[in-house]
Design an enzyme around this catalytic site. Structure first.
Site, mmCIF file in Angstrom:
data_model
loop_
_atom_site.group_PDB
_atom_site.id
_atom_site.type_symbol
_atom_site.label_atom_id
_atom_site.label_comp_id
_atom_site.label_asym_id
_atom_site.label_seq_id
_atom_site.Cartn_x
_atom_site.Cartn_y
_atom_site.Cartn_z
ATOM 1 C CE1 TYR A 174 62.838 -2.299 0.393
ATOM 2 C CE2 TYR A 174 62.517 0.078 0.458
ATOM 3 C CZ TYR A 174 63.259 -1.023 0.087
ATOM 4 O OH TYR A 174 64.441 -0.844 -0.577
ATOM 5 C CG MET A 176 67.943 5.937 0.634
ATOM 6 S SD MET A 176 69.461 4.986 0.465
ATOM 7 C CE MET A 176 69.357 3.888 1.852
ATOM 8 N NE ARG A 178 66.045 26.290 23.899
ATOM 9 C CZ ARG A 178 65.638 26.627 22.677
ATOM 10 N NH1 ARG A 178 65.131 25.715 21.870
ATOM 11 N NH2 ARG A 178 65.705 27.869 22.259
ATOM 12 C CE LYS A 221 67.008 28.680 15.133
ATOM 13 N NZ LYS A 221 66.589 28.998 16.504
#
Ligand SMILES: *Cc1c(COP(=O)(O)O)cnc(C)c1O
Length: 376
Positions: free
Chosen positions: A264, A317, A141, A43
């Site tokens: 940043y 980023m 679940r 998956k």
């Protein structure tokens, strides 16, 4: 020579190396350990490494059964494994039966609604492969309650026969914690379920389940993470071979004085004169921003010339800044590759540096890296 020297790789900032021989070796090792048929859970694009190459390599090695989460993933697996049994863990959405028939896929049925729908589809004359029945023994679940599963098994002629169940399965909630008492409870609950479906193959073990003492293997195992090199026994040495390596190149180097704020919002301050390298990889490449290293909390690191070097400031980023003061000068050079995943920076270490688990690191591997497959 760096790995970025070939013309195809030169335009990329990061290189992801995926060792398919190691993937196959890991699958064989787990099969041997369990002593029964081993499937492969592929998956999420085979946990990020690429569903087509992973399924192709494993099918060639003799893997006959695959598990995916979505129908769309199953269709991709089917394209490269025309003979295999392919189970869709998320089961059926209303009206998706026809697509299962078209691609010869098997749903994992986990509710009465799904059982009835699939049974009705078969009774209408559709030719389909056997489905799996999922019984929920802990997670709350997906899957039937154990009591519901036992009741259905006892009503022999009912919906179970009509649905054509070829596998009964459950999933561990905490198998990576070997001494969690939930494991023994699940093993006992599943033993009862498996016994209620005589002649139907059963499946319980995920990766870590293979390493739980006293847990039967049943007829089919379902490893995922460990196939891709993740440690199924956290806190103990990793018995698996690494499959994934990630490198990114240094763009710039600079010296900063004590007191300099970096990145940043200036979240990291140099305590002494430091040498910093800016590398071309960031959160847009799937590297978690949570690996930022600030004055308040530690974060991720890179291996530069074999030396573990901490990140500084926020993960941007497209960029990460690394403190390379302790790295050999000839490794911390413009254009040189540094290692983000590999060696002592295994999936668990990278996950810890980003306050997450190795599973999330793997499944977030970026699409912007150039991918190099070994053993194709
Ligand atoms: C993802 C998954 C697996 C594989 O688990 P790993 O811990 O990655 O080995 C097995 N079974 C089910 C139902 C799953 O959802």
């Amino acid at each position: 020579m760096t790995s970025f020297d070939t013309p195809e790789n030169a335009g990329h900032g990061a290189l992801l190396t995926i060792d398919l021989d190691a993937l196959v070796a890991n699958w064989r090792m787990l099969r041997q350990r369990a002593g029964t048929e081993a499937s492969a859970v592929v998956k999420a694009n085979a946990y990020g490494i690429g569903i087509e190459p992973a399924v192709t390599a494993l099918a060639k090695a003799g893997c006959k059964t695959f598990f995916v989460a979505h129908l769309s993933e199953a269709v991709r697996a089917r394209a490269v494994a025309p003979e295999a049994a392919i189970y869709v863990l998320n089961g059926l959405f209303p009206e998706s039966c026809a697509a299962f028939a078209e691609h010869e896929l098997s749903p994992v049925l986990g509710s009465h609604a799904e059982l009835l729908e699939w049974a009705g589809f078969r009774q209408s004359g559709a030719r389909v492969r056997p489905a799996a029945l999922h019984v929920d023994t802990a997670m709350n679940r997906l899957g039937l309650w154990p009591g519901e599963g036992l009741d259905l098994a006892r009503e022999k002629s009912g919906v179970i026969a009509a649905a054509g169940i070829g596998l009964v399965m459950s999933h561990f909630a905490a198998s990576e914690v070997a001494d969690d008492p939930a494991n023994a409870r699940q093993v006992a609950a599943f033993a009862e379920i498996a016994a209620a479906f005589p002649g139907v193959p059963a499946s319980l073990l995920n990766s870590s389940g293979h390493f739980l003492p006293g847990c039967p293997s049943y007829q089919l195992t379902r490893p995922g993470y460990a196939l891709y090199g993740g440690n199924p026994t956290p806190g103990k040495p990793n018995p698996m071979r690494p499959v994934v390596g990630l490198e990114a190149r240094v763009i710039q180097l600079r010296e900063v004085e004590a007191g300099t704020q970096v990145g940043y919002n200036g979240t990291w301050t140099a305590k002494s004169r430091r040498r910093l390298a800016t590398i071309c990889l960031g959160y847009a490449d799937g590297y978690p921003r949570n690996a930022s290293w600030t004055d308040r909390s530690p974060g991720g690191s890179a291996l530069v010339g074999g030396v573990r070097c901490p990140f500084v400031g926020t993960v941007s980023m497209d960029l990460i800044i690394v403190d390379v003061s302790d790295a050999p000068a000839d490794a911390a050079m413009r254009g040189a590759p540094v290692t983000l995943i590999g060696g002592e920076l295994d999936l668990e270490a990278v996950g810890a540096g980003a306050r997450t688990i190795g599973y999330e690191i793997l499944t977030s591997l970026g699409r912007r890296h150039v991918r190099r497959y070994l053993g194709l």
